[in-house]
Design an enzyme around this catalytic site. Structure first.
Site, PDB file in Angstrom:
ATOM      1  N   LYS A  50       1.107  -1.040  -0.243  1.00 37.83           N
ATOM      2  CA  LYS A  50       0.307   0.172   0.107  1.00 37.83           C
ATOM      3  C   LYS A  50       1.185   1.206  -0.403  1.00 37.83           C
ATOM      4  O   LYS A  50       1.814   1.499   0.886  1.00 37.83           O
ATOM      5  CB  LYS A  50      -1.210  -0.282   1.530  1.00 37.83           C
ATOM      6  CG  LYS A  50      -2.024   1.004   1.166  1.00 37.83           C
ATOM      7  CD  LYS A  50      -2.397   0.712   2.768  1.00 37.83           C
ATOM      8  CE  LYS A  50      -4.152   2.299   2.553  1.00 37.83           C
ATOM      9  NZ  LYS A  50      -5.466   1.880   3.520  1.00 37.83           N
ATOM     10  N   SER A 124      -9.310   2.360   2.967  1.00 38.92           N
ATOM     11  CA  SER A 124      -8.413   3.175   1.591  1.00 38.92           C
ATOM     12  C   SER A 124      -7.481   2.040   1.176  1.00 38.92           C
ATOM     13  O   SER A 124      -7.214   2.585   0.108  1.00 38.92           O
ATOM     14  CB  SER A 124      -7.584   4.044   2.314  1.00 38.92           C
ATOM     15  OG  SER A 124      -7.145   3.553   3.691  1.00 38.92           O
ATOM     16  N   SER A 148     -10.052  -0.010   6.750  1.00 38.89           N
ATOM     17  CA  SER A 148      -9.081   0.095   5.528  1.00 38.89           C
ATOM     18  C   SER A 148      -8.548  -0.863   4.526  1.00 38.89           C
ATOM     19  O   SER A 148      -8.721  -1.441   3.573  1.00 38.89           O
ATOM     20  CB  SER A 148      -8.089   1.534   5.293  1.00 38.89           C
ATOM     21  OG  SER A 148      -8.716   2.274   5.445  1.00 38.89           O
TER      22      SER A 148
END
Lengths: 448, 431
Positions: A50, A124, A148
């Site tokens: 990420k 996210s 997330s």
């Protein structure tokens, strides 16, 4: 990742496989925006990271224009560990700016859901979920603050695992809210998940909040459904969830229902704490040491800093303003300290329930929305989408979203929560579940 | 008049407060830096336990209370020297609070002692400024007093006591100290910020006392304001700072856990004032002289403790004063004894004598003359007349006597052996 590891690490694959993988990812990336960078693929099992987790020498922007050009001179501890285990880094995955979002839309090029490109991938950790849904053999290193990992995993039909707070080092994570941020894993199955988790967990000399506590595997057949977690769930999601409970009962689980009133306060408590911390974390982006550079040196430093910070996105600005407000001297007792107390009460309540059971719920209260639908939501409606993922996140409890059915061609996920440092119980639960459920994927890049 | 002080001292740790960069002055700017003390995104602080230990030790020396759990906060403000735009410091559970420092006839209360990180250094040039991050993250302790200091003399004595307390915690307060001075002769408080060094602090205090007295005498008002001290002109000036309380938006530092103070092993602190007082009562030392000798000299203190039961207090003081003059207080106990012996026999002590004794070269230099050695042997035999009697009966005792004298006075056995027979013969013949 026992089988796949052997497949890639010990068997001598021709380089053409990686070339094909690279080409495939590139091609899909143009449509799905899962990756925001691709490195040359070496040998070894591919893993993605990420974008808010630092990889030495690779631009890490946490999805924010203010960090454009920031190339960290060090690896995050998890990245270092996974590289040492002979995994091959293939790229950074896209995300909502600094993790501020539930749908992956708070960034330049939102990732699209691989099952239906008109629909969101969730956020996210959107890119991480998409990458896991399109690549056959791959581990995604993701991060969750308030949901997330669970949210995009549910929308993209993959497993999203968020470990106990403190089980995995956060060193190298670009902070959203330090007391809530947890690095976790997305994968397609329990063996990949277990393999990756065993590599990344463990104490770290660079993160004081990371402990060396043993991870347990206390299994139980008792599942608890908490009223406050399911009462606002759309009926189209609640129906299949009730069928899931029936299936699980058939497999020997018992299901109990319970009410925990205090959970109604988890959204405000979460947003107060996370915004308070986020607003201090974002203070360092002043436009002169790294990332976005403000080259206007004519004003005094206060104006210089103010101008630099116009590079933040709208949601980031909103959270800086709200976060600064809730920790200001005149209202701190009413917001910040009160939220800290509520968090403690919620932790105690959930732990009591988790003593002898797992908490199960749908992961998201709605069916995977379209981009056009999400744009209509107000900030408060947006925040309420996290109602189910917030309680375990606020409490630092290990939790996992796993796919359990398909509705109109879209995957649907459920979330299971266990007590602190009992993370293996989740993986064991998944292993049992996999015996009766095989997830489906539209893409299987890397399949040979 | 009321004076309160906020004093910052740097702690003598090997590494910085939250990273492994060296904590040392460096002439080359930006050499002792890393992603952590530069506040790079992704980096996290890791507490230097030694810094925490020293802060708790200071806390104890200043008789403060300590929380069971010590915590840190973020203090948020924007300034170019602050890499994270927040300083990690303490507020809710500091290293210490409610302490005191005793001075003559009164107690100066300590409000708070907190451990925090130093920001970077700003080097101001004519049209631009430069930043040196070598100092960023250096551990500091901030000591805040209540406004209990009522005169220049009290301020002076308080700082003298504080310096001694900190000296015994391994801190050289003269090296680098920064202070904020709160001083009010009338109702309104004036704060003089960022004064470097004790001398400037006292000068600034004197200037403010004079300035505020003149205003009051002239029937004018002293304004509540923040001022700064100009070292070169020795005056304080109004700084253009807002007077409203700044909003720092403190929150707990979530990257650090809580630290249990009980887990930190802290030896009983050395408080020179108390020790000097006890010694003067129990052993008759002159309090003032002894204080001067031991306040900033742990070696002298050690020698006093060593010698207090062996010698009379005045002799100890006399010898210590000589040692101090030669900057030689870090000598071995054995050398101290040898010197005490020389002193007793009114033999001049020079710096050379001490150095030679330290190096074990005493024989040739100090006792080289046969007359001196004879003198020592005679003194020894006078104290040990039984040995002479034994010798008369049994000459084998001779070697034992040589050994005793050699050992007791640190002499060379060959020389003793040569002279002893002569002295013995003389004594026996003359009896």
């Amino acid at each position: 990742m026992t089988e796949t590891i052997e497949e890639f690490a010990s068997v001598d694959k021709p380089p053409s496989y990686y070339e094909k993988l690279n080409r495939d990812i590139n091609e899909l990336n143009n449509r799905l925006h899962a990756f925001n960078l691709l490195s040359k693929i070496d040998r070894g099992v591919p893993f993605s990271v990420k974008d808010n987790i630092c990889v030495n020498g690779v631009e890490s922007t946490a999805g924010s224009p203010i960090l454009k050009g920031y190339i960290p001179p060090f690896d995050a501890t998890v990245v270092e560990k996974i590289k040492q285990a002979s995994f091959s880094f293939i790229g950074k995955t896209s995300m909502d700016e600094f993790g501020f979002g539930t749908f992956g839309i708070n960034c330049d090029t939102p990732a699209k859901n691989p099952f239906d490109e008109e629909r969101v991938a969730g956020g996210s950790s959107s890119g991480a979920a998409v990458a896991t849904a399109i690549l056959k053999h791959h581990i995604a290193i993701a991060e969750s603050t308030g949901g997330s990992i669970s949210a995009p995993a549910a929308f993209c039909g993959v497993v999203g695992f968020t470990p106990t707070y403190g089980a995995v080092s956060r060193y190298g994570l670009i902070d959203y809210a330090n007391s809530l941020d947890k690095i976790g894993v997305m994968a397609r199955n329990s063996s990949d998940l277990r393999y990756a988790f065993d590599i990344i967990r463990g104490t770290d000399d660079y993160d004081s909040t990371c402990t060396n506590r043993a991870i347990e595997n206390f299994s139980t057949n008792k599942l608890t459904v908490i009223k406050e977690l399911v009462e606002n769930v759309d009926s189209e999601i609640l129906e299949p969830f009730n069928s899931l409970l029936d299936t699980l009962k058939g497999q020997g689980y018992s299901v109990e229902y319970k009410s925990l009133e205090i959970l109604k306060q988890s959204i405000p408590a979460y947003y107060i704490i996370s915004m308070a911390e986020a607003s201090t974390n974002l203070a360092k982006y002043t436009g002169f040491k790294y990332g976005h550079k403000n080259m206007e040196f004519t004003e005094n430093y206060n104006l210089f800093f103010t101008n630099s910070r116009t590079a933040f996105g709208t949601e980031a600005k909103r959270r800086v303003i709200l976060g600064t407000f809730v920790r200001s001297a005149s209202v701190k007792n009413r917001y910040y300290f009160k939220a800290l107390n509520i968090r403690n009460t919620i932790i105690a309540a959930l732990k009591e329930t988790l003593k002898d059971s797992l908490i199960i719920s749908p992961t998201m209260p709605v069916f995977t929305p379209k981009f056009s639908e999400v744009k209509e939501l107000t900030p408060v409606q947006n925040y309420s989408m996290d109602a189910i993922t917030i309680p375990p996140n606020l409490s630092g409890l290990p939790h996992m979203s796993f796919p359990y059915t398909y509705l109109n061609g879209m995957p649907v996920g459920a979330q299971i929560v266990t007590d602190h440092f009992n993370d293996y119980a989740l993986i064991s639960f998944l292993e049992a579940w996999e015996k009766s459920f095989k997830p489906k994927f539209k893409y299987n890049i890397g399949a040979i | 008049m009321k004076i309160g002080l906020e004093i910052h001292v740097a702690l003598p740790t090997k590494t910085k407060l939250f990273c492994r960069c060296l904590n040392q002055d460096n002439e080359v700017p930006n050499l002792n830096i890393c992603p952590i003390c530069m506040g790079f995104p992704g980096s996290k602080p890791m507490l230097n336990r030694e810094a925490l230990r020293i802060s708790l030790s200071i806390t104890r020396a200043l008789k403060c209370k300590t929380n069971d759990r010590v915590s840190f906060v973020r203090k948020i403000y924007f300034y170019p020297d602050l890499p994270k735009s927040y300083q990690i410091t303490q507020l809710y559970e500091p290293s210490g609070f409610d302490g005191e420092v005793n001075i003559t006839g009164k107690t100066i209360r300590i409000r708070r002692i907190q451990l925090e990180e130093d920001p970077a250094k700003i080097l101001r040039e004519k049209n631009y400024s430069l930043l040196d991050f070598n100092r960023s993250g250096v551990p500091l302790v901030e000591i805040v007093t209540e406004p209990d200091i009522y005169s220049e003399d009290e301020a002076h004595e308080f700082l003298y006591e504080l310096r001694s307390l900190l000296y015994y915690q391994g801190i050289d307060i003269d090296r680098e100290m920064k202070a904020d001075l709160n001083i009010s002769l009338a109702d309104e408080r004036v704060e003089v910020k960022n004064i470097t060094g004790i001398k400037n602090l006292m000068d600034a205090a004197r200037y403010e006392i004079k300035r505020q007295s003149l205003l009051i005498e002239g029937g004018r008002q002293v304004l509540k304001e923040t001022r700064s001290y100009d070292e070169s002109r020795k005056i304080t000036e109004t700084s253009r700072e807002k007077e409203s309380d700044e909003e720092y938006g403190f929150i707990y530092e979530p990257d650090l856990t809580e630290y249990y103070s009980i887990d930190v092993n802290i030896p009983v602190p050395i408080i020179a004032r108390h020790i000097a007082h006890e010694l003067s009562v129990s052993y008759g030392f002159n309090l003032k002289t002894l204080s001067e000798l031991i306040y900033f000299d742990k070696d002298s203190l050690r020698l006093v403790e060593y010698a207090k039961n062996k010698y009379d207090s005045q002799s100890i003081i006399n010898l210590l004063e000589i040692l101090k003059r030669f900057d030689c207080t870090s000598i071995k106990d054995k050398v101290f004894d040898a010197l005490m012996d020389l002193l007793k026999r009114k033999i001049d002590i020079t710096k050379e004598t001490i150095i030679k004794l330290e190096k074990g070269m005493q024989i040739e230099s100090v006792y080289s003359s046969p007359e001196r050695i004879d003198e020592i042997i005679r003194a020894f035999l006078q104290k040990n007349t039984d040995m002479v009697e034994k010798y008369k009966k049994d000459r084998k005792v001779y070697d034992f006597m040589v050994g005793s004298i050699t050992k007791n006075f640190g002499l060379q056995s060959k020389l003793v052996s040569e002279r002893l027979s002569i002295v013995l013969k003389d004594i026996i013949d003359n009896n």
